[in-house]
Design a protein around this motif. Structure first.
Motif, PDB file in Angstrom:
ATOM      1  N   ASN A  54      39.986  34.346  44.492  1.00 52.99           N
ATOM      2  CA  ASN A  54      39.042  34.202  43.403  1.00 52.99           C
ATOM      3  C   ASN A  54      38.010  34.892  44.017  1.00 52.99           C
ATOM      4  N   GLU A  55      37.796  34.607  45.926  1.00 55.78           N
ATOM      5  CA  GLU A  55      37.201  36.127  46.146  1.00 55.78           C
ATOM      6  C   GLU A  55      37.684  37.238  45.776  1.00 55.78           C
ATOM      7  N   ARG A  58      35.708  37.787  42.140  1.00 55.17           N
ATOM      8  CA  ARG A  58      34.935  38.169  42.779  1.00 55.17           C
ATOM      9  C   ARG A  58      34.202  39.234  43.531  1.00 55.17           C
ATOM     10  N   ARG A  59      35.156  40.742  44.480  1.00 57.56           N
ATOM     11  CA  ARG A  59      34.356  41.352  44.937  1.00 57.56           C
ATOM     12  C   ARG A  59      34.636  42.343  43.804  1.00 57.56           C
ATOM     13  N   PRO A  62      32.175  42.038  40.378  1.00 65.13           N
ATOM     14  CA  PRO A  62      30.716  41.515  40.167  1.00 65.13           C
ATOM     15  C   PRO A  62      30.098  40.908  39.298  1.00 65.13           C
ATOM     16  N   ASN A  63      30.272  41.606  37.783  1.00 62.11           N
ATOM     17  CA  ASN A  63      29.313  41.338  36.989  1.00 62.11           C
ATOM     18  C   ASN A  63      30.028  40.611  35.991  1.00 62.11           C
ATOM     19  N   ARG A  64      31.164  39.840  36.401  1.00 63.65           N
ATOM     20  CA  ARG A  64      32.196  39.411  35.293  1.00 63.65           C
ATOM     21  C   ARG A  64      31.745  37.499  35.460  1.00 63.65           C
ATOM     22  N   ALA A  66      31.807  34.236  35.322  1.00 61.94           N
ATOM     23  CA  ALA A  66      33.041  32.770  35.608  1.00 61.94           C
ATOM     24  C   ALA A  66      33.260  32.061  33.963  1.00 61.94           C
TER      25      ALA A  66
END
Length: 67
Positions: A54-55, A58-59, A62-64, A66
């Motif tokens: 998940n991290e 996310r990195r 970043p604009n996705r 969830a």
């Protein structure tokens, strides 16, 4: 009575698109190498990889939004 072996855990969500910039699968966050080796990994190894997915996602994205 013998119980069948549990299905190995997997983060795959059938969205298999490898991002050229990050090298990660856009669906699950694994690398090409992790995907290739998944079947030969032990369950503790799989869980260790999954703990950081998940991290990673996310990195990398970043604009996705969830799900």
């Amino acid at each position: 009575m013998i119980q069948p072996a549990a299905k190995p855990s997997s983060p795959c969500n059938k969205t298999c698109i490898l991002d050229a910039a990050s090298g990660l699968c856009e669906g699950c966050g694994r690398t090409r190498n992790e995907i290739a080796l998944w079947g030969s990994m032990t369950e503790p190894q799989r869980r260790a990889v999954m703990a950081g997915l998940n991290e990673r996602l996310r990195r990398a994205f970043p604009n996705r939004v969830a799900p």
